[in-house]
Design a protein around this motif. Structure first.
Motif, short mmCIF file in Angstrom:
data_model
loop_
_atom_site.label_atom_id
_atom_site.label_comp_id
_atom_site.label_asym_id
_atom_site.label_seq_id
_atom_site.Cartn_x
_atom_site.Cartn_y
_atom_site.Cartn_z
N PHE A 189 0.82 -1.20 0.00
CA PHE A 189 0.00 0.00 0.00
C PHE A 189 0.86 1.26 0.00
CE2 PHE A 189 -1.89 3.37 2.62
CZ PHE A 189 -2.98 3.68 1.81
N PHE A 190 1.87 1.27 0.86
CA PHE A 190 2.67 2.49 0.98
C PHE A 190 3.56 2.70 -0.23
CE2 PHE A 190 1.47 2.51 5.44
CZ PHE A 190 1.25 3.86 5.62
N SER A 191 4.13 1.62 -0.81
CA SER A 191 4.97 1.84 -1.99
C SER A 191 4.12 2.25 -3.19
CB SER A 191 5.84 0.62 -2.29
OG SER A 191 5.06 -0.53 -2.35
N ASP A 192 2.89 1.68 -3.27
CA ASP A 192 1.96 2.12 -4.31
C ASP A 192 1.64 3.59 -4.16
OD1 ASP A 192 1.80 -0.26 -5.49
OD2 ASP A 192 -0.28 -0.71 -4.96
N PHE A 193 1.34 3.92 -2.91
CA PHE A 193 0.94 5.29 -2.61
C PHE A 193 2.07 6.26 -2.95
CE2 PHE A 193 -0.44 8.48 0.75
CZ PHE A 193 -1.54 8.88 0.01
N ALA A 194 3.31 5.87 -2.61
CA ALA A 194 4.45 6.72 -2.88
C ALA A 194 4.62 6.93 -4.38
CB ALA A 194 5.72 6.11 -2.29
N SER A 195 4.46 5.84 -5.15
CA SER A 195 4.66 5.98 -6.60
C SER A 195 3.51 6.79 -7.22
CB SER A 195 4.80 4.61 -7.27
OG SER A 195 3.67 3.82 -6.98
N LYS A 196 2.28 6.62 -6.64
CA LYS A 196 1.13 7.41 -7.12
C LYS A 196 1.40 8.89 -6.91
CE LYS A 196 -2.29 4.76 -8.54
NZ LYS A 196 -2.75 3.70 -7.62
N VAL A 197 1.92 9.20 -5.73
CA VAL A 197 2.20 10.60 -5.41
C VAL A 197 3.22 11.14 -6.38
CG1 VAL A 197 3.30 12.11 -3.72
CG2 VAL A 197 1.58 10.46 -2.98
N ALA A 198 4.26 10.35 -6.66
CA ALA A 198 5.30 10.79 -7.59
C ALA A 198 4.70 10.99 -8.98
CB ALA A 198 6.42 9.75 -7.63
N GLU A 199 3.77 10.11 -9.36
CA GLU A 199 3.13 10.20 -10.67
C GLU A 199 2.34 11.48 -10.81
OE1 GLU A 199 0.34 7.08 -12.09
OE2 GLU A 199 2.16 5.84 -11.88
N VAL A 200 1.51 11.72 -9.79
CA VAL A 200 0.62 12.88 -9.84
C VAL A 200 1.40 14.18 -9.78
CG1 VAL A 200 -1.21 14.10 -8.60
CG2 VAL A 200 -1.33 11.61 -8.87
N GLY A 201 2.36 14.21 -8.86
CA GLY A 201 3.08 15.46 -8.63
C GLY A 201 4.14 15.75 -9.68
N GLY A 202 4.49 14.77 -10.45
CA GLY A 202 5.56 14.97 -11.43
C GLY A 202 6.91 15.04 -10.74
N ALA A 203 7.88 15.59 -11.44
CA ALA A 203 9.27 15.56 -10.94
C ALA A 203 9.60 16.80 -10.14
CB ALA A 203 10.23 15.37 -12.10
N THR A 204 8.65 17.24 -9.32
CA THR A 204 8.95 18.43 -8.53
C THR A 204 9.51 18.03 -7.17
OG1 THR A 204 6.72 18.43 -7.63
CG2 THR A 204 7.09 19.75 -9.61
N LEU A 205 10.12 18.99 -6.53
CA LEU A 205 10.69 18.75 -5.21
C LEU A 205 9.59 18.41 -4.21
CD1 LEU A 205 13.37 18.90 -3.61
CD2 LEU A 205 12.71 21.23 -2.99
N TRP A 206 8.46 19.09 -4.40
CA TRP A 206 7.32 18.92 -3.50
C TRP A 206 6.81 17.48 -3.54
CZ3 TRP A 206 5.53 20.51 0.67
CH2 TRP A 206 4.20 20.36 1.04
N SER A 207 6.67 16.93 -4.73
CA SER A 207 6.16 15.56 -4.84
C SER A 207 7.20 14.57 -4.32
CB SER A 207 5.78 15.24 -6.28
OG SER A 207 6.91 14.85 -7.02
N ASP A 208 8.46 14.87 -4.54
CA ASP A 208 9.51 14.00 -4.01
C ASP A 208 9.46 13.99 -2.48
OD1 ASP A 208 11.78 12.33 -4.30
OD2 ASP A 208 13.03 14.00 -3.61
N PHE A 209 9.21 15.19 -1.93
CA PHE A 209 9.10 15.30 -0.47
C PHE A 209 7.92 14.49 0.04
CE2 PHE A 209 7.01 17.59 3.07
CZ PHE A 209 7.95 17.36 4.03
N LEU A 210 6.78 14.62 -0.64
CA LEU A 210 5.60 13.88 -0.20
C LEU A 210 5.79 12.39 -0.37
CD1 LEU A 210 2.47 15.89 -1.44
CD2 LEU A 210 3.25 15.51 0.90
N GLY A 211 6.25 11.99 -1.54
CA GLY A 211 6.36 10.57 -1.86
C GLY A 211 7.48 9.90 -1.09
N ASN A 212 8.71 10.37 -1.31
CA ASN A 212 9.86 9.69 -0.71
C ASN A 212 10.09 10.09 0.73
OD1 ASN A 212 10.42 8.22 -2.96
ND2 ASN A 212 11.78 9.77 -3.84
N GLY A 213 9.65 11.29 1.08
CA GLY A 213 9.85 11.73 2.47
C GLY A 213 8.74 11.24 3.36
N ILE A 214 7.55 11.81 3.18
CA ILE A 214 6.45 11.57 4.12
C ILE A 214 5.91 10.14 4.02
CG2 ILE A 214 4.15 12.28 4.83
CD1 ILE A 214 5.60 14.68 5.28
#
Lengths: 677, 123
Positions: free
Chosen positions: A312-337
């Motif tokens: 669930f969490f790895s899916d969620f992280a990749s979804k976040v990365a997908e939606v947010g694109g390659a921005t710092l913000w999405s990296d923070f949400l996906g890989n950080g939080i």
């Protein structure tokens, strides 16, 4: 300090000896909605909650750790004492519900006496009353109530009978005393008795208990049992008639020893079980059997849940990365939080199952027997049977395990146990072991890796044995190492209570261990992302990040272990949480596939190919074994250190522990690598 | 040889004023050995002697006479409900001088050696 004492009439404390059914009663009173709080300044927990709405009355109930007397001897009892007489936040308590086991009145009335004479307003709740009536006895409530001049209520913990009456009588007593203006504070000074006086009171209470627990006469028995099924009443009748009249006497000597004791059937059953489970030799065999069953079930039952949560969490992280694109913000949400939340939650199933099984064993009465069986072997290492539960919990997580050491009354034993617990193979080490074993035994049958895992678990135990033996030798001996354990009668646990307790403890774990794991995971994210966060590839970003710079700076340290800076950075990031090691390694070796299954495969293949600056393979058999030993010994867990500081009350020992274990781990890893090559 | 050693260890523990016949020691040893201490109880009927609980034969039912020894331990034992006059059944002992399992009224308890040695009992 004493002058600011105030009297608190809003809180009613629940006090009673261990195993008296206090927790079950508390669950009934509060509808299982309570929070556990720490006593300010100390670390022992107690629970506090408002009364459940169905009882129609409103006051707050405080559950306290079990205590045999108001002469505190362990930290648990100290807290009960403090909470009653001068609670820092709540003030002094006035009203107490004292919970006593009806089958143990001769011992438990002592506590009632002490509470009464130190000036509390009491309500006595007698538990296990159903057992007493089943054996053809009844408790003379009027007599008990008259002696202590307070209301007495019989309660049934299993079915919840008598709770309503208990609440009403407590409330009635409180309202009666509302108008009392004299703020008479309960005073522990009254209890400063000599030994002779204590014994005298004990004798009196024993006499009283024999006067209060009365065998039913044949006629009244019929009336009493008219509601219950005919089977039990005929049994009781049989008991009565088969005994000669002279045998049924109220003198203490005969009652204690005779088969007319109210709990005789239960006691007999318990002793029958104990013939096997507590057999000096066979008991150890059963103990090992039960423990291996426990561990197997932890891994077996938790595995699907852990996979689900991880997925669930790895899916969620990749979804976040997908939606947010390659921005710092999405990296923070996906890989950080999200990733760090995942790191916290993935071990929840294992911890819940462990807490549940420990709670289950505790409520059946087996746990104290296990402690008795293992006391002698553990005393060789300077620990005692009471260290057993903390060590066992250490296999799930060191944080709750170190908190469980509070039950140990000897300071020295408790200290040694706290020092050893981090060496037990906690569940956070498992992902690291899994990765390294998968590398070591790639293309080999799975059972070989299984044996490897067993060896690593045993290794943790052996390391613990060596450390405790060492501490046992160097620490000066302490005069009083209490063991003294009550072996409760075997009884069927109430499943909902056990489940609820396990849940509360698991939530407690998340609340306590969650924030530090979360914070450090974020720190690692920051250190591995900045300053060059706009780099083209992840690898470049990492190499130029703060963590990368630090890694290259300290590379000479990791060189003797046969690994380069990249592994070094992973090891350092593992100080946030051990399981971070695997994910950091994946990031550093530029494994980009998001899918879990192929991420492992990708990581394995890049590990096989990884070479250091001089063109030598980084991951050889020797260096991987060295790494595994490093993870086995090193204390890479900041939350453990935090809890050790809190529990020992000193920073010094926690620092010594961190330095010693990590240094030892380093030396062992280097030694293995150098000797092997 | 072992017998003699046990003899001496017993001798030291037992209150001198009661005096003890060497046969008692031998019988106790045999009783322990055979785990059939009830024989011993019959033999010792009428003889009143005091020894610490950890020295009593396994399986015997003894009467607590007094609590004596380390103050902390004794206080703790009193809290647990040990009072002079109470009957204690010494059920078994874990291997290698491990904790003693005993019954006090309807409670089963486990005590370490040093705790049990604070309980002076009469067989």
């Amino acid at each position: 300090m004493k002058s600011i004492k105030k009297l608190n009439t809003e809180v009613v404390a629940l006090v009673g000896p261990p195993n008296a059914g206090k927790t079950t009663l508390f669950n009934w009173l509060t509808n299982r909605k309570y929070k556990t709080v720490n006593y300010p300044g100390a670390t022992v927990e107690y629970s506090i909650a408002s009364l459940a709405p169905q009882w129609g009355v409103n006051f707050t109930v405080m559950d306290t750790p079990g205590t045999y007397s108001l002469h505190p001897k362990s930290e648990d009892e100290e807290v009960t004492f403090k909470a009653l007489f001068h609670h820092i936040e709540l003030g002094a308590i006035r009203d107490v519900i004292v919970v006593v086991d009806g089958t143990q009145l001769s011992r438990h009335l002592n506590l009632v006496w002490q509470l009464k004479h130190s000036g509390f307003y009491l309500t006595i709740a007698v538990t296990m009353s159903d057992l007493i009536s089943k054996s053809g006895y009844h408790i003379d409530i009027a007599k008990l109530s008259e002696t202590f001049s307070c209301p007495v209520v019989l309660v049934d913990g299993l079915l919840g009978g008598g709770i309503k009456e208990l609440v009403e009588k407590t409330q009635f007593a409180r309202e009666q005393k509302k108008n009392e203006t004299s703020e008479r504070l309960p005073n522990p000074q009254v209890l400063k008795q000599t030994q002779e006086e204590q014994i005298q009171i004990l004798q009196q209470m024993n006499e009283l208990s024999h006067q209060v627990v009365i065998q039913n006469e044949a006629s009244t028995l019929k009336n009493l049992n008219s509601n219950s099924n005919s089977n039990s009443s005929s049994n009781s009748n049989l008991n009565l008639t088969s005994k000669p009249e002279s045998f049924i006497s109220n003198t203490s000597l005969e009652r204690e020893n005779s088969k007319t004791s109210p709990v005789f059937p239960l006691l007999e059953r318990t002793q029958k079980w104990d013939r096997w489970l507590l057999h000096p030799v066979l008991g150890l065999f059963f103990f090992i059997l039960i423990m291996s069953g426990l561990f197997t079930s932890i891994f077996f039952f938790a595995a699907p849940f852990m996979d689900a949560i991880d997925g669930f969490f790895s899916d969620f992280a990749s979804k976040v990365a997908e939606v947010g694109g390659a921005t710092l913000w999405s990296d923070f949400l996906g890989n950080g939080i999200v990733t760090s939340f995942g790191a916290v939650f993935v071990f929840v199933p294992q911890i819940f199952i462990l807490f549940f099984l420990i709670g289950f064993m505790e409520s059946t009465g087996y746990l104290s027997r296990a402690a008795t069986l293992i006391d002698r072997p553990l005393s060789f290492f300077g620990m005692s049977g009471r260290s057993f539960v903390p060590l066992l919990s250490g296999f799930a997580c060191a944080v709750p395990a170190i908190m469980a050491t509070r039950n140990i009354s000897s300071k020295r034993t408790r200290f040694i146990t706290m020092m050893v617990v981090p060496l037990m193979t906690c569940s956070a080490r498992l992902p690291v072991y899994a990765l390294l074993l998968a590398f070591l035994f790639r293309d080999k049958p799975a059972w070989q890796a299984g044996i490897g895992l067993t060896v690593l678990y045993m290794g943790g135990l052996i390391a613990g044995a060596i450390v405790s033996q060492f501490l046992h030798r160097i620490l000066k001996t302490e005069k009083n190492a209490f063991f003294m354990m009550e072996l409760p009668l075997y009884r069927q646990p109430k499943l909902s209570v056990v489940l609820n307790q396990a849940w509360t403890k698991t939530m407690g774990y998340i609340k306590r261990a969650g924030p530090p794991i979360f914070t450090f995971a974020l720190l690692v994210w920051v250190a591995t992302t900045f300053p060059n966060y706009q780099a083209e590839t992840d690898q470049v970003k990492l190499e130029s990040s703060y963590a990368g710079q630090l890694g290259q700076y300290i590379e000479p340290v990791f060189k003797p272990m046969g690994v380069d800076w990249r592994v070094g950075v992973s090891l350092i990031s593992a100080f946030a949480a051990r399981e971070v090691f695997a994910s950091s390694l994946a990031v550093i070796f530029n494994v980009t596939t998001e899918d879990e299954e192929s991420m492992q495969a990708g990581l394995l293949s890049s590990m096989t190919e990884a070479k250091d600056a001089s063109g030598r393979f980084i991951f050889s058999t020797a260096s991987v074994i060295g790494l595994m030993l490093f993870v086995m010994i090193a204390l890479q867990c900041t939350s453990t250190t935090a809890i050790v500081i809190r529990e020992t009350g000193k920073i010094s020992w926690a620092i010594i522990q961190v330095i010693a274990y990590n240094l030892l781990a380093y030396v062992v890893a280097v030694g293995v690598y150098q000797v092997w090559n | 040889m072992k017998l003699i050693l046990i003899y001496f260890s017993f001798f030291k523990k037992i209150e001198p004023r009661f005096g003890v016949h060497p046969w008692f020691v031998i019988l106790t040893y045999l009783g322990d050995l055979l785990k059939r201490p009830f024989k011993l109880n019959i033999i010792l009927e009428g003889i009143s002697l005091m020894l610490t609980l950890d020295m009593a034969p396994i399986g015997s039912i003894v009467e607590l006479v007094q609590l004596d020894g380390d103050l902390d331990i004794v206080n703790r034992l009193i809290d647990m409900g040990f009072r002079p006059g109470a009957q204690i059944e010494y059920i078994k002992r874990m291997i290698n001088q491990g904790p003693l399992v005993l019954r006090l009224n309807s409670t089963l308890l486990a005590l370490r050696n040093e705790e049990a040695s604070c309980l002076k009992v009469k067989i």
